[in-house]
Every structure is written in structure tokens, then in C-alpha cells.
Design a protein around this motif. Structure first.
Motif, PDB file in Angstrom:
ATOM      1  N   GLY A   1      -2.103   6.656   7.132  1.00  0.00           N
ATOM      2  CA  GLY A   1      -2.052   7.043   5.732  1.00  0.00           C
ATOM      3  C   GLY A   1      -2.845   8.318   5.482  1.00  0.00           C
TER       4      GLY A   1
ATOM      5  N   TRP B   1       2.551   8.630   4.632  1.00  0.00           N
ATOM      6  CA  TRP B   1       2.241   8.127   5.967  1.00  0.00           C
ATOM      7  C   TRP B   1       2.692   9.114   7.046  1.00  0.00           C
ATOM      8  CZ3 TRP B   1      -0.583   3.685   6.172  1.00  0.00           C
ATOM      9  CH2 TRP B   1      -0.599   2.897   5.025  1.00  0.00           C
TER      10      TRP B   1
ATOM     11  N   ARG C   1      -5.499   4.443   6.253  1.00  0.00           N
ATOM     12  CA  ARG C   1      -5.140   3.172   6.892  1.00  0.00           C
ATOM     13  C   ARG C   1      -4.214   3.405   8.072  1.00  0.00           C
ATOM     14  NH1 ARG C   1      -4.486  -2.246   3.572  1.00  0.00           N
ATOM     15  NH2 ARG C   1      -4.298  -2.876   5.756  1.00  0.00           N
TER      16      ARG C   1
ATOM     17  N   ASP D   1       5.884   2.555   0.558  1.00  0.00           N
ATOM     18  CA  ASP D   1       5.069   1.362   0.352  1.00  0.00           C
ATOM     19  C   ASP D   1       5.117   0.536   1.626  1.00  0.00           C
ATOM     20  OD1 ASP D   1       4.724   2.131  -2.297  1.00  0.00           O
ATOM     21  OD2 ASP D   1       6.447   0.957  -2.994  1.00  0.00           O
TER      22      ASP D   1
ATOM     23  N   VAL E   1       0.862  -1.185   0.000  1.00  0.00           N
ATOM     24  CA  VAL E   1       0.000   0.000   0.000  1.00  0.00           C
ATOM     25  C   VAL E   1       0.896   1.231   0.000  1.00  0.00           C
ATOM     26  CG1 VAL E   1      -1.797   1.287   1.219  1.00  0.00           C
ATOM     27  CG2 VAL E   1      -1.807  -1.232   1.273  1.00  0.00           C
ATOM     28  N   ARG E   2       0.833   1.986  -1.075  1.00  0.00           N
ATOM     29  CA  ARG E   2       1.626   3.214  -1.131  1.00  0.00           C
ATOM     30  C   ARG E   2       0.774   4.396  -0.670  1.00  0.00           C
ATOM     31  NH1 ARG E   2       5.501   5.708  -5.973  1.00  0.00           N
ATOM     32  NH2 ARG E   2       6.077   7.599  -4.811  1.00  0.00           N
ATOM     33  N   ASP E   3       1.346   5.204   0.185  1.00  0.00           N
ATOM     34  CA  ASP E   3       0.641   6.376   0.702  1.00  0.00           C
ATOM     35  C   ASP E   3       1.678   7.330   1.274  1.00  0.00           C
ATOM     36  OD1 ASP E   3      -1.335   8.134   1.502  1.00  0.00           O
ATOM     37  OD2 ASP E   3      -2.503   6.641   2.611  1.00  0.00           O
TER      38      ASP E   3
ATOM     39  N   THR F   1      -5.209   7.154   2.215  1.00  0.00           N
ATOM     40  CA  THR F   1      -6.031   5.952   2.399  1.00  0.00           C
ATOM     41  C   THR F   1      -6.708   5.914   3.762  1.00  0.00           C
ATOM     42  OG1 THR F   1      -4.168   4.666   3.286  1.00  0.00           O
ATOM     43  CG2 THR F   1      -4.493   4.650   0.891  1.00  0.00           C
TER      44      THR F   1
END
Length: 478
Positions: free
Chosen positions: A331, A309, A336, A363, A305-307, A334
Motif C-alpha cells: 500500500g 497498491w 500495508r 479495496d 482497506v482502500r489504498d 498505508t
């Protein structure tokens, strides 16, 4: 040039209080015969007791540290002092760094490129399902010590446990791919599963006896013996849960807390026995909580999961002879939540690559489970402008915790960012603080009676404040 860190963010990198004090002693311009900043790299020459100055260098993107001093602490006082000087705007920008700095930067770049190539190769291998040994029937799991295709020995492995969390060094029980599908995921009758089932059946009987006889008779030697038998039954995760019961017994509200722990242990034992009836992700959570480890390669072989953060905060805690560092991420896009764990023997340096209050473009690969939270940083792509994260009103934050518990009832902590929260001596935004986090004077001082955005760690006993942000958006570590 990276966004300048605050003094709090710099001192949070220190390994102990003496390092923080020593860093203050070398954070003055007079201590440095030369210093400079080029791109994301700081460097300087610090005068010491010898004839030659100590050469210190910091790569802010890691962060990574280099120093010619003999200190075994990481980072040393010279690297910390250079960072403190930089945070106070005392390090000038320069165009070309000295040769020794360029050599270190080039070496780091070369090692990073080599690591990326090796990581890509290992990920390709991890994603390729291994062929099943020709002499093993589909419905028969591979036994301990047998050899899967490709010459990989399938071993039974243990895992360090704190509420079911597993260390990266673990070995996947039952091997990978089709072997794991037959042995672990479907609850096949392997030797280890038989031992774990027997151990947890004994645990169920023991818990029933404890409740029948009353909690007042609970004794520490009983728990120690039970934990050893669970280790022998190859259920180290459950053994870890049992081994912490003496600490619960010493708390003021121990009767209620002990009954909660017994209930969760019983639920885990029953869930393991009936795991074939559970949804796949929850069944996997049960296996991990019981002590079946997950390999680093398996995690990195899954989707990432790329974000951008937010690094919300961290907390260190002692586990047997190890120190565990828990770093919480959120994130930006996202939404997350993530937990990055690292371990080190007591007295040795822990991972400092995630700096509280920064925002990293990265990621993350998540460990499997019903409510995936623990993750590995698969790749970093740089840093983003640090800003306070978006928080939730306290009542909405509890809804999020409720959803996490519904998915994984053994969840023991969860990151929450509260918005418009006014701190008190025993509460934050109306939510109770953890007994060890009460009287948060630093948080109260930043607030001055005004609402704040506060990153916290939720636990069943209350919130643990981690970080807040002042009026200028600067992270204040609590």
C-alpha cells in the motif's frame, strides 16, 4: 490512456515460453491490417493463415482479453502481440472503435455492474449474524450435517495447505456467527476439534520420538503415513506441512532445516492444544494453519482497506496437481503488505489481473489472523501513475520481518522492498539470497554496481528478488 507497459510486463502475462516466442512473431505492424487504442482498450485485426483476420481486443483495466482465434491459451499470442506492439508505441490512438469492440466493452461494463450488485447483496448477507438454531444450547457446537438458521447446512471442510494457507473454496468449520463463536473461536468440544486434538497429540509424541532417536533415521514412508493420519484426523493444514518434509530431506543442509520444520510443527501442535490461552487473532491463525478454512464470503464481509497498491511482483509454484500464483502488494499510503493467491490446475491459465509494476486503486479484504497478509481484491477503482515503491534499508527490513514473526511464528514469506541495495552473486544489500535465487545476473546487469530499489520475497532461507526499477522508473521483472 493507461501508462504504457514495458516489454517485461507484457511478456510476464504469457502462460509459457512458447506463448512468449509466438507473441514476438505477431508483434510487428505488418501483421496487423488495422489496430487502435481508445481509452484503456486496445484492438486490432491480425492476419492469419485463413481468409479472415483474427479479431483481438485487450482491456488494460482488467486486464481482460478477447480474440477470435481457436487458441486455448490465455492470453493468446495475438493479444500478447498487440500488447507488445502497444508497448513499443505502435498502436495509434483513435476516437471511435469498431462496432465489435464497442459491443465487447458494453458487455463487460454490464457484467461488471451486475457483479457489483450481486457482491453488495452477498456482503450484506455475510455481515448479518445468523440466528442460532433454537434447539441447540449456547454451549453446544453444531454438529456436522446439522442445519443452521436460514437452511444453510453446516459442513466439515478441508483446505489446500502450503504453510497453512487456505483456498477460497473452503467451507467455514462450524458455520458462522454465534455458532462459530461457540465452536471454533472459543475452542469448543466439537467432533472435529476432538479428532484434530487427537491427531496433533499423536504428532507431538511422534516428534518427541524422532528427536530422541536422531534425525538420521528419518524416512519418507514415515512422513507419508503420518500425513495420511493427520488428514484422517481432519487437520489437512498440518498434513500439508508434514507432506513437504521429503523435499526438505533432499536439501544439502537438511539436518538444520528438518529440525526447524519439526520445531514449527511441535509449536503448532502445542498452540492448538493451548489455544484457549492465546490472544484471539493468534488463536485464529492457529486454527487456519491447522486446516480450518475461511470462506470467501467471510473475508469479503469484513472491513476493507482502500489504498493505491503497488503490484510488487509474483511467483508461481507447483502444489500437488495445482499451480499457485503468489502476487505481492504494498500500500502506497498505508504501508500495508498483502498477498493475493490464485490457483489453477497445471496447464491451465492463472489469474493475470494484477500486472507487476502497476499501481491499482483498490479495496482489499484481509483474511483473519495475527499478522494478516493474505487478501482478496474486493473492488478496483482504477489505476494510478506507476512509480517505484518506497523501500527500506536492509537492517530496517529485517526489523519488519522480526515483527511479523513475533506476531505469527509460522510466517514463511513476507514482501520486502529494499532501497539502496547493491546486488551480489549470493546477497542483496548484505542480506543472503535464497539458494535458488543466487547469481541474479539480470539484477546485477541492471545495477551495474549501483544501488537499486528491489522488491523481494523474504523466506527463512533467504531473499527471492522479484522486481527492480531502472533509472527511468520502469519495472524490470527478475
Amino acid at each position: 490512456m493507461n501508462e504504457r507497459w514495458s516489454r517485461d510486463q507484457v511478456l510476464a502475462l504469457a502462460s509459457d515460453a512458447s506463448s512468449r516466442k509466438a507473441a514476438d512473431g505477431v508483434a510487428a505492424s505488418a501483421k496487423w491490417s488495422s489496430c487502435g487504442a481508445t481509452g484503456a482498450v486496445l484492438y486490432g485485426e491480425c492476419r492469419g493463415s485463413g481468409a479472415e483476420p483474427y479479431l483481438a481486443c485487450v482491456d488494460l483495466t482488467g486486464p481482460a482479453f478477447l480474440c477470435s482465434c481457436p487458441s486455448r491459451k490465455f492470453p493468446c499470442k495475438h493479444a500478447l502481440g498487440l500488447l507488445l506492439l502497444w508497448s513499443a508505441d505502435g498502436v495509434p490512438a483513435v476516437g471511435t472503435p469498431p462496432p465489435w469492440v464497442s459491443e465487447w466493452i458494453d458487455g463487460r461494463a454490464a457484467r461488471a455492474a451486475e457483479s457489483a450488485r450481486a457482491g453488495a447483496a452477498s456482503t450484506d448477507v455475510a455481515r448479518k449474524p445468523p440466528a442460532r438454531p433454537a434447539d441447540v444450547p449456547v454451549d453446544q457446537p453444531v454438529r456436522q450435517g446439522s442445519v443452521a438458521s436460514g437452511g444453510e447446512t453446516v459442513r466439515e471442510g478441508g483446505a489446500a495447505s502450503d504453510g497453512g494457507l487456505v483456498r477460497e473454496e473452503g467451507v467455514a468449520a462450524g458455520g458462522g456467527g454465534a455458532v462459530r463463536q461457540a465452536g471454533v473461536a472459543s475452542g469448543g468440544g466439537s467432533v472435529r476439534h476432538g479428532r484434530v486434538a487427537a491427531g496433533l497429540a499423536e504428532l507431538e509424541r511422534w516428534l518427541a520420538d524422532q528427536v530422541r532417536q536422531g534425525l538420521a533415521g528419518s524416512a519418507e514412508h514415515d512422513w507419508e503415513g503420518l500425513a495420511k493420519r493427520l488428514v484422517d484426523a481432519q487437520a489437512p493444514g498440518v498434513a500439508g506441512l508434514v507432506s513437504r518434509l521429503p523435499r526438505v530431506r533432499r536439501e544439502d543442509d537438511w539436518p538444520g532445516r528438518l529440525l526447524e520444520e519439526y520445531a514449527l510443527l511441535n509449536l503448532l501442535a502445542v498452540a492448538y492444544r493451548r489455544r484457549a490461552e492465546l490472544p484471539g487473532p493468534l488463536a485464529r491463525s492457529v486454527l487456519i494453519r491447522a486446516g480450518f478454512p475461511v470462506t470467501r464470503e467471510e473475508v469479503l464481509g469484513g472491513p476493507a482497506v482502500r489504498d493505491r497498491w503497488h503490484v510488487l511482483g509474483r511467483r508461481d509454484e507447483e502444489q500437488d496437481h495445482l499451480t499457485a500464483r503468489r502476487v505481492w502488494l504494498l500500500g502506497r499510503d498505508t504501508g500495508r503488505r498483502a498477498l493475493v493467491l490464485s490457483f489453477a490446475p497445471q496447464g491451465q491459465a492463472l489469474d493475470v489481473s494484477l500486472v507487476t509494476g502497476t499501481v491499482i486503486d483498490a479495496d482489499l479484504a484481509f483474511y483473519p489472523g495475527a499478522a494478516p497478509l493474505r487478501a482478496l481484491v474486493a473492488a478496483q477503482h482504477g489505476h494510478d501513475t506507476p512509480t517505484p515503491p518506497t523501500g527500506l534499508a536492509p537492517e530496517r527490513a529485517l526489523d519488519e520481518v522480526a515483527r511479523a514473526l513475533a506476531e505469527d511464528p509460522w510466517t514463511e514469506s513476507w514482501p520486502l522492498v529494499l532501497s539502496e541495495a547493491v546486488p551480489g552473486r549470493d546477497s542483496l544489500g548484505g542480506l543472503a539470497l535464497h539458494p535458488r535465487a543466487r547469481d541474479p545476473w539480470r539484477l546485477i546487469a541492471v545495477s551495474g554496481g549501483r544501488p537499486l530499489t528491489v522488491a523481494t520475497e523474504w523466506t527463512p532461507q533467504g531473499l527471492r528478488p522479484l522486481t527492480t526499477w531502472d533509472d527511468d522508473g520502469t519495472a524490470v521483472i527478475l
